[in-house]
Design an enzyme around this catalytic site. Structure first.
Site, mmCIF file in Angstrom:
data_model
loop_
_atom_site.group_PDB
_atom_site.id
_atom_site.type_symbol
_atom_site.label_atom_id
_atom_site.label_comp_id
_atom_site.label_asym_id
_atom_site.label_seq_id
_atom_site.Cartn_x
_atom_site.Cartn_y
_atom_site.Cartn_z
ATOM 1 N N ILE A 81 0.855 -1.188 0.000
ATOM 2 C CA ILE A 81 0.000 0.000 0.000
ATOM 3 C C ILE A 81 0.889 1.235 0.000
ATOM 4 C CG2 ILE A 81 -1.785 1.267 1.245
ATOM 5 C CD1 ILE A 81 -2.688 -1.452 2.404
ATOM 6 N N GLU A 82 0.806 1.994 -1.080
ATOM 7 C CA GLU A 82 1.606 3.212 -1.253
ATOM 8 C C GLU A 82 0.782 4.401 -0.767
ATOM 9 O OE1 GLU A 82 4.685 3.454 -2.347
ATOM 10 O OE2 GLU A 82 5.109 1.557 -3.385
ATOM 11 N N VAL A 83 1.136 4.928 0.396
ATOM 12 C CA VAL A 83 0.326 5.979 1.016
ATOM 13 C C VAL A 83 0.771 7.363 0.568
ATOM 14 C CG1 VAL A 83 -0.106 4.537 3.041
ATOM 15 C CG2 VAL A 83 1.762 6.200 3.093
#
Length: 299
Positions: free
Chosen positions: A268-270
């Site tokens: 998950i690339e926040v």
């Protein structure tokens, strides 16, 4: 983008919060899973039934320390909900922990975070060696203290990845993208792999920055339910489902977990912007992913 004036979230802040959790006692337990190249502790937090728990991992890369802050924000809110009997995004954590568990490793690569934030001061006795590797540009450091990119060091398509690195002329320790001389060579990589094995982790969430994207697929062992789970995570956060390309497509923690265990794993690339994302972005990022984090406990 203007950087926040507040202190960036680093190893000292993490240790302070971990110590406070240990002193307080209560439903969330703090423990260590190993040590880094430079001897820093790799901390974990656990709640509920830890066998076959969900696992959340932050700061695999040095510049991505905002993920550590976000995971500790979630841990803090979770502790409060457990202690006071509150709901979290309409979910009762007390009910969740009766049948499920959650493990959070907020900072897998504290050496990398300290090098990126503090330069030579974060390098301890390896300062000269690390200076040579990065030519003094500590602020670009993503790897661990041996110049190995941990998210290229996992045993998943590592040979393919190594050929890609060679094609990019990445042949030796570097601030980023060098996957080591063999897979699973680093103490940090080994520590998280041992944790996964020891607790028979059910689902993995590896947090990075940036892009507001979710990756869920890796090869033929990707479980059939992973896409639906990813769609739920995306719907709750507004993030986009995607797939990594090129040199980012092998050797990662999510890749390793899916390949070895045939269980759902997600990267998950926040946030959005340029690494390192400023700490001032953290509250807005957290508000956007708060429901996603809560759902990740129960999916």
């Amino acid at each position: 983008m203007e950087q926040s004036r507040e202190q960036p979230f680093g190893y000292a802040q993490l240790e302070e919060q971990i110590l406070a959790i240990k002193k307080k006692g209560g439903p969330v337990k703090a423990f260590t899973i190993g040590k880094t190249v430079l001897g820093r502790n790799i901390y974990a937090l656990g709640m509920g039934k830890l066998r076959q728990a969900a696992l959340m991992v932050g700061a695999t890369h040095g510049l991505e320390w905002v993920t550590s802050r976000l995971l500790m924000m979630f841990a803090g809110e979770l502790m409060e909900a457990l202690e006071e009997g509150k709901s979290l995004c309409a979910v009762d954590p007390r009910k969740v922990e009766e049948t499920r568990g959650l493990i959070i490793v907020p900072m897998l690569n504290p050496d990398g975070v300290e090098i990126a934030q503090h330069g030579a001061k974060g390098c301890m006795h390896l300062a000269k060696r690390i200076y040579e590797i990065c030519d003094g540009h500590f602020e670009k450091w993503q790897a661990n203290a041996r110049g190995v990119d941990l998210n290229h060091n996992f045993d998943a398509g590592w040979d393919i990845l190594k050929q890609m690195e060679i094609s990019y002329d990445i042949l030796k320790p570097a601030p980023t993208r060098f996957g080591g001389h063999r897979p699973m060579s680093e103490p940090e990589t080994k520590a998280i792999a041992q944790l996964i094995s020891s607790f028979d982790v059910k689902t993995l969430y590896s947090f990075h920055s940036q892009g507001e994207e979710i990756y869920y697929h890796y090869g033929p062992n990707t479980p059939h339910q992973s896409k639906l789970m990813a769609q739920i995570l995306a719907s709750s956060s507004g993030y986009t489902l995607s797939e990594p390309e090129g040199i980012a497509s092998h050797g990662g923690l999510k890749d390793y977990f899916i390949q070895k265990y045939s269980r759902p794993g997600f990267t998950i690339e926040v946030g959005k912007g340029r690494n390192p994302l400023p700490d001032s972005d953290a509250p807005a990022i957290y508000e956007k992913i708060r429901e996603m984090l809560t759902l990740a406990m129960i999916l």
